[in-house]
Write an enzyme that holds these catalytic residues in place. Structure first.
Site, PDB file in Angstrom:
ATOM      1  N   ILE A 234     -16.074 -21.161  -8.597  1.00  0.00           N
ATOM      2  CA  ILE A 234     -17.374 -20.635  -8.977  1.00  0.00           C
ATOM      3  C   ILE A 234     -18.097 -20.188  -7.716  1.00  0.00           C
ATOM      4  O   ILE A 234     -18.252 -20.963  -6.775  1.00  0.00           O
ATOM      5  CB  ILE A 234     -18.205 -21.693  -9.732  1.00  0.00           C
ATOM      6  CG1 ILE A 234     -17.429 -22.230 -10.938  1.00  0.00           C
ATOM      7  CG2 ILE A 234     -19.540 -21.096 -10.159  1.00  0.00           C
ATOM      8  CD1 ILE A 234     -17.013 -21.183 -11.947  1.00  0.00           C
ATOM      9  N   LYS A 235     -18.542 -18.932  -7.709  1.00  0.00           N
ATOM     10  CA  LYS A 235     -19.205 -18.379  -6.532  1.00  0.00           C
ATOM     11  C   LYS A 235     -20.707 -18.685  -6.565  1.00  0.00           C
ATOM     12  O   LYS A 235     -21.386 -18.403  -7.551  1.00  0.00           O
ATOM     13  CB  LYS A 235     -18.987 -16.870  -6.447  1.00  0.00           C
ATOM     14  CG  LYS A 235     -17.547 -16.484  -6.185  1.00  0.00           C
ATOM     15  CD  LYS A 235     -17.360 -14.984  -6.072  1.00  0.00           C
ATOM     16  CE  LYS A 235     -17.804 -14.457  -4.731  1.00  0.00           C
ATOM     17  NZ  LYS A 235     -17.418 -13.024  -4.553  1.00  0.00           N
ATOM     18  N   ILE A 236     -21.182 -19.247  -5.460  1.00  0.00           N
ATOM     19  CA  ILE A 236     -22.588 -19.617  -5.307  1.00  0.00           C
ATOM     20  C   ILE A 236     -23.063 -19.086  -3.961  1.00  0.00           C
ATOM     21  O   ILE A 236     -22.401 -19.302  -2.942  1.00  0.00           O
ATOM     22  CB  ILE A 236     -22.771 -21.138  -5.362  1.00  0.00           C
ATOM     23  CG1 ILE A 236     -22.309 -21.690  -6.714  1.00  0.00           C
ATOM     24  CG2 ILE A 236     -24.224 -21.535  -5.096  1.00  0.00           C
ATOM     25  CD1 ILE A 236     -22.322 -23.216  -6.806  1.00  0.00           C
TER      26      ILE A 236
END
Length: 354
Positions: free
Chosen positions: A136-138
């Site tokens: 998951i890209k944050i």
């Protein structure tokens, strides 16, 4: 010899900075894995906006969905593609012991300064994708740092995006380690968690080259590579032998890898494989657009370059300080510019999903 595949000899993974239904359905993604040794895929709102615009299969998929919120409709067509890509990479993930074969999907850029919203979105997307080789890209904003720590503590693989400065690198490494410490203290396993820290490269030269033209023209085209090489030296200090990470490593934790993002060359005066060639080194990832991949396949030269010219890199950074260029201030501006670009693309893709 495949020039792209040859990069793996030097300990670096190459990921593709592109994803679409057509890429998967045509079998081209499998061929890129087999022929070029591509070891992962990244996506972002701009990539999906382009896919929804140019891939007719998305229009058909959206037309088949019931009416609803555009973001829900977008995820309904995008998440199956993330899952399919994860499944294609799953054999690589398994045979590498969980070190390769990841597919990244980004939380809404509208949540970039909302820690609670990002945490909730990361948990929801991680559960919806349901694959151990998803990430998951944050973004590495202040709120993002809180969400990164919380997500790692929850056992979620994280691809940290939009990092530009030494402070970004330092703070992201710290958030990752704090998340691991919290999870370990709770008696939960940490050996399967993986994370990458994405340092954006070419945008530095795009920004600073015009400023340097009259103030220090000899530094043109050198800033981005110098900052990346400094980041790698700090990575070695933070995660290498004898570092404070050793206690977590003894419990099975793996270092957070540096990932070079934005490695497509934007200045036509520079060699089109400049950033890829200059940043090849062990325990790193380079995520490349398809045009850069094709260029490297044709004429790229693979060799271990990441630790070459480290003293020169320090000299470049020191010179910038002497002529009054505030790297931290520019880094924050670049991050906000990146967020604005992703938010614009996200709005456009939601219009298409409506």
């Amino acid at each position: 010899m495949n020039r792209v595949k040859d990069i793996a000899r030097f300990g670096q993974q190459v990921w593709l900075d592109s994803l679409s239904r057509q890429l998967i359905a045509s079998g081209r993604l499998r061929r890129l894995i087999d022929e070029d040794g591509i070891a992962g895929v990244t996506s972002n709102p701009a990539i999906f906006e382009h896919a929804l615009t140019h891939d007719a299969s998305y229009r058909d998929a959206l037309a088949a969905l019931p009416a609803g919120e555009p973001e829900v409709r977008f995820e309904a067509v995008a998440i199956p593609d993330i899952q399919a890509a994860c499944d294609i990479f799953r054999p690589l993930y398994d045979t590498s012991g969980g070190e390769a074969g990841f597919v990244s999907f980004e939380v809404s850029p509208r949540l970039a300064h909302d820690a609670d919203g990002t945490i909730a979105a990361a948990r929801r997307l991680w559960a919806a994708i349901g694959r151990p080789n998803a990430m998951i890209k944050i973004p590495a904003t202040g709120a993002g740092l809180v969400a990164i720590e919380e997500s790692i503590a929850a056992g979620i693989n994280v691809n940290v995006t939009l990092m530009f400065s030494h402070r970004h690198v330092r703070d992201v490494f710290e958030a990752y380690c704090l998340g691991l410490q919290r999870r370990s203290a709770a008696g939960l396993p940490i050996d399967r968690i993986r994370s990458v820290a994405s340092v954006f490269v070419s945008r530095w030269d795009t920004l600073l080259d015009p400023l340097l033209a009259t103030r220090a023209p000899e530094l043109a085209g050198k800033v981005a590579i110098s900052l990346a090489r400094r980041a790698y030296q700090f990575w070695k200090h933070r995660f290498g032998p004898g570092s404070s990470f050793a206690a977590l490593a003894a419990r099975g934790a793996q270092p957070q890898r540096l990932l070079w993002a934005s490695t497509g060359v934007k200045n036509p005066a520079y060699r089109d494989t400049l950033y890829v060639e200059s940043l090849i080194g062990p325990h790193t990832v380079d995520t490349v657009p398809e045009s850069t991949l094709e260029a490297f396949r044709d004429h790229g030269e693979a060799s271990s370059q990441l630790e070459q010219g480290v003293e020169d890199a320090s000299a470049v950074i020191d010179h910038l300080a002497r002529i009054g260029i505030d790297l931290e201030a520019h880094a924050d501006a670049l991050q906000e510019e990146g967020l604005a670009s992703f938010a614009k693309a996200f709005s456009a893709l939601l219009e298409r999903a409506a």
